[in-house]
Structures are given as C-alpha cells and as structure tokens.
Design an enzyme around this catalytic site. Structure first.
Site, short mmCIF file in Angstrom:
data_model
loop_
_atom_site.label_atom_id
_atom_site.label_comp_id
_atom_site.label_asym_id
_atom_site.label_seq_id
_atom_site.Cartn_x
_atom_site.Cartn_y
_atom_site.Cartn_z
N THR A 16 0.93 -1.32 -0.04
CA THR A 16 -0.07 -0.14 -0.10
C THR A 16 0.81 1.31 0.01
O THR A 16 0.58 2.16 -0.72
CB THR A 16 -0.87 -0.20 1.26
OG1 THR A 16 -1.59 -1.29 1.41
CG2 THR A 16 -1.86 1.18 1.38
N ASP A 60 2.16 -7.71 -4.26
CA ASP A 60 0.99 -7.69 -3.15
C ASP A 60 1.70 -8.53 -2.14
O ASP A 60 1.94 -9.75 -2.44
CB ASP A 60 -0.30 -8.28 -3.60
CG ASP A 60 -1.12 -7.91 -2.44
OD1 ASP A 60 -1.14 -8.46 -1.43
OD2 ASP A 60 -2.34 -7.17 -2.49
N SER A 61 1.53 -8.17 -0.82
CA SER A 61 2.39 -8.99 0.25
C SER A 61 1.57 -10.34 0.37
O SER A 61 2.37 -11.15 0.85
CB SER A 61 2.50 -8.40 1.20
OG SER A 61 1.58 -8.25 2.16
N SER A 62 0.38 -10.67 0.09
CA SER A 62 -0.35 -11.88 -0.15
C SER A 62 0.28 -12.69 -1.02
O SER A 62 0.18 -13.92 -0.94
CB SER A 62 -1.79 -11.56 -0.15
OG SER A 62 -2.14 -10.41 0.57
N ASP A 93 0.49 -7.26 5.05
CA ASP A 93 -0.10 -8.49 5.57
C ASP A 93 0.96 -9.57 6.04
O ASP A 93 0.70 -10.26 6.80
CB ASP A 93 -1.17 -8.89 4.38
CG ASP A 93 -2.14 -8.05 4.41
OD1 ASP A 93 -2.55 -7.32 5.57
OD2 ASP A 93 -2.98 -8.45 3.51
N THR A 168 4.14 -9.43 15.07
CA THR A 168 2.95 -10.18 14.62
C THR A 168 2.02 -8.99 14.07
O THR A 168 1.94 -7.92 14.76
CB THR A 168 2.36 -11.13 15.77
OG1 THR A 168 3.27 -12.06 15.97
CG2 THR A 168 0.92 -11.68 15.12
N THR A 279 2.99 -21.63 20.85
CA THR A 279 1.75 -21.72 21.34
C THR A 279 0.92 -20.61 20.44
O THR A 279 1.36 -20.09 19.63
CB THR A 279 1.69 -20.89 22.58
OG1 THR A 279 0.48 -20.53 23.28
CG2 THR A 279 2.50 -19.34 22.45
N GLN A 280 -0.60 -21.02 20.68
CA GLN A 280 -1.44 -20.09 19.83
C GLN A 280 -1.67 -18.86 20.29
O GLN A 280 -2.35 -17.94 19.58
CB GLN A 280 -2.83 -20.80 19.71
CG GLN A 280 -2.96 -22.47 19.01
CD GLN A 280 -4.27 -22.92 19.16
OE1 GLN A 280 -4.99 -22.46 19.60
NE2 GLN A 280 -4.26 -24.21 18.78
N CYS A 281 -1.26 -18.60 21.66
CA CYS A 281 -1.55 -17.39 22.44
C CYS A 281 -0.67 -16.19 21.72
O CYS A 281 0.42 -16.41 20.94
CB CYS A 281 -1.17 -17.40 23.76
SG CYS A 281 -2.26 -18.75 24.82
#
Length: 343
Positions: A16, A60-62, A93, A168, A279-281
């Site tokens: 962007t 595009d970063s995707s 992203d 993140t 971990t998912q946290c």
C-alpha cells in the site's frame, strides 16, 4: 566515507505504501518509486543520501514467498558495502514473515534493515505512510561514532520500532497494526526518537555478512483445535517430502493426550520430520513438561519453540532445514537463540 552523510537504500517490494489513488477511478496503482522525493518532499530535509531500488513488478504481500525473500536479501548483499542502512517497503499483511525470514538469512548483519509500510497509500490525505517512511529512514541513519546504532532486521510502524522476528500483525484496520508481545520495543518515536539501547541486538561485528539463500519450503503449519480429526492430521503428515511441522498448541504448549494423536507425532519424528511446539496465544511461551498434556510431547522429542512467534518459527524452520543440519543437532539449533528471536 569520511564525514559524509549516511547513505540509505530504499527497497520497494510492493504494498500500500507505494500506491497512489487514481482520482478518476478511485483504484490504487503503484507509482514510480524514483519519484518518491516529489511525493514526500520532506525526505530532502533528512540528513542522509537516499537511493531507491524497486522490484520490477510490485508484489502484493499476500503473494510474497521465499523466492522474493531471496531477492530482497540479494539486493542487500549487492549494495551492502555502499550503504549504511536499508529500508524495505513491504505490504503489511505478510511483513512479519518476510522480515523474520530476512533476520535468519542475513547472518552477522552489522547494519540496520528496517521494514515498514502503511495502512493507507502515500497519496491519501490521512496517510500513515509519510511518518512511517521518514522515521524508518531516520532509524536506518542513526550512527554513534560513525557506526550504525541498529545492527539488526527491525520493523517500524506507527511510532514504534520492533525487532522484526518478534512481531505479529494484530490489526487489519488500525494504524497500530503490529505488536511485539514477548520483547520490548527497540525505539519509540515521540517528540524525540527514544532508542532503548539495552534491547538492541549485539551481533558479532568481527564476522563478515553471510547471506543464506537456501530455504526449504517442505514445511507445514498446523493449528490445533478441539475436535481436530485423526484423518486431517494424518493427511498433513503424509505430505510427500515433508521435513518439518510447526504445531500451534494451546496455552503453554499443551495438546490432547489421546493415543492416536501422540502416535502420529511419534511416527513422524521417527521418519525424521521435525516438529516444533509453539503457542496459539499471541504472547507467552511454550513450557514443555509443565503440565501432563505437554509432558508426552517432550518425551517423544518434540522441539520447544519457547516464546517464538509463529511467523519467526516458520522461517527459522525453512532456514535451518536449508542448512542441512544433522538430525541430532537440529533440536539444539532450533532451541538456540540465533537472532534474538527467543528469550
């Protein structure tokens, strides 16, 4: 370079930040990055020389992938001796993935590589692009006794400088899009740019930059959820040529203790597949053996990701598999802090 101003290389990969709005159609399109000084005349006020290089086709970063990571690393490698710092413009992203990967690929890095981008394009009236870009260039220019202050891959967004492999993306709409939940900010931009020197990475500056381009994509990421089926899990582990798996578990590294689950992991490890427990946290650390529900993982040889982010875990796995490390020493290497990515 004597008393000359620092030389900074801007590397535009896409995203962007490098877009302008076509006022007739309202659509966003990439602009020629050589014209950046026209778009942001304030850059002329910075006490450094700025040069730019762009990807032929902005990504595009995707659509970002390890081949592009290698391209970015090669640009830095090619220009490493002629510049004092690098600013990489990238879509937000997957910025944390790319920036984390670069931290592993650039061993013994002794100069700043600052990733940044924006939530709104440069041409937008309320853009966050100008502040992000200007401060990123300032960070890349910071010197103490003619040596760079920052000697690592970092990410600057909305007044904060983070260690890249600790970040993140947490929000798709707020200007404050990133977080570093397990490591303090490296710097904060207010009236003054306040650098937290004690948190900066201290590389071995006597060693030469080594650029690692061999990343192995034969990896998978599995997020556990209550009710995940044996068939789904087995299908992932049956992937041809699979070499490593990041397993996102609950809390401090816990998972179901059902026999079928442990057996699938045990058989995979026997076949030489590396399994990393993260971990998912968003914050916190895997502590294997803390509860019964993670003790079995420890016993069968699952590797602890400790407090690594999922983004850094994936790129560290690709990097280490690409290093052809013996199976015995892989666990030790993975659980070792290489670039400040784990505490």
């Amino acid at each position: 370079m004597g008393t000359t101003k620092p030389n900074i290389l801007l590397i535009y990969t896409g995203g962007t930040i490098g877009m302008v709005k076509d006022f007739k159609t309202g659509a966003l399109r990439a602009f020629n990055f050589k014209n950046i000084l026209k778009r942001i005349p304030e850059l002329n006020l910075l006490d450094c020389n700025i040069d730019t290089v762009s990807f032929k086709e902005p990504i595009d970063s995707s659509n970002m992938n390890p081949e592009y990571w290698v391209q970015i690393a090669e640009v830095i490698e090619k220009h490493y001796h002629n510049f004092d710092g690098f600013v990489v413009l990238h879509g937000s992203d997957t910025m944390s993935y790319t920036a984390s990967a670069l931290s592993f690929m650039l061993e013994n890095l002794a100069k700043p590589v600052v990733f940044t981008g924006s939530q709104l394009p440069i041409g937008d009236l309320r853009t966050d692009a100008k502040e992000n870009l200007i401060t990123s260039i300032q960070v890349a220019s910071l010197q103490h006794r003619k040596k760079p202050v920052v000697k690592e891959v970092c990410l600057y967004f909305e007044y904060k400088l983070y260690r890249a492999n600790r970040t993140t993306k947490i929000n798709a709409e707020h200007f404050e899009a990133f977080a570093s939940l397990n490591y303090p900010d490296l710097a904060e931009s207010g009236v003054h740019l306040k650098v937290n020197n004690e948190y900066l990475f201290k590389p071995n500056v006597k060693k030469k930059l080594a650029v690692h381009k061999n990343l192995d994509k034969n990896v998978a990421l599995i997020k556990l959820f209550p009710g995940i089926s044996e068939a789904v899990l087995q299908s992932v582990f049956n992937t041809p040529n699979l070499k490593g798996v990041i397993l996102e578990t609950y809390g401090a590294g816990n998972c179901t203790t059902e026999a079928w689950f442990i057996n699938i992991l045990k058989n995979a490890i026997k076949k030489g597949i590396h399994i990393i427990n993260v971990t998912q946290c968003s914050g916190g650390s895997v502590i294997m053996g803390h509860y019964e529900t993670s003790n079995q993982l420890k016993k069968i040889g699952v590797i602890s990701g400790k407090d690594i982010t999922t983004e850094a875990a994936i790129s560290k796995l690709m990097y280490l598999i690409g290093q052809n490390i013996s199976h015995k020493s892989f666990k030790i290497s993975y659980e070792t802090d290489l670039r400040g990515e784990i505490s």
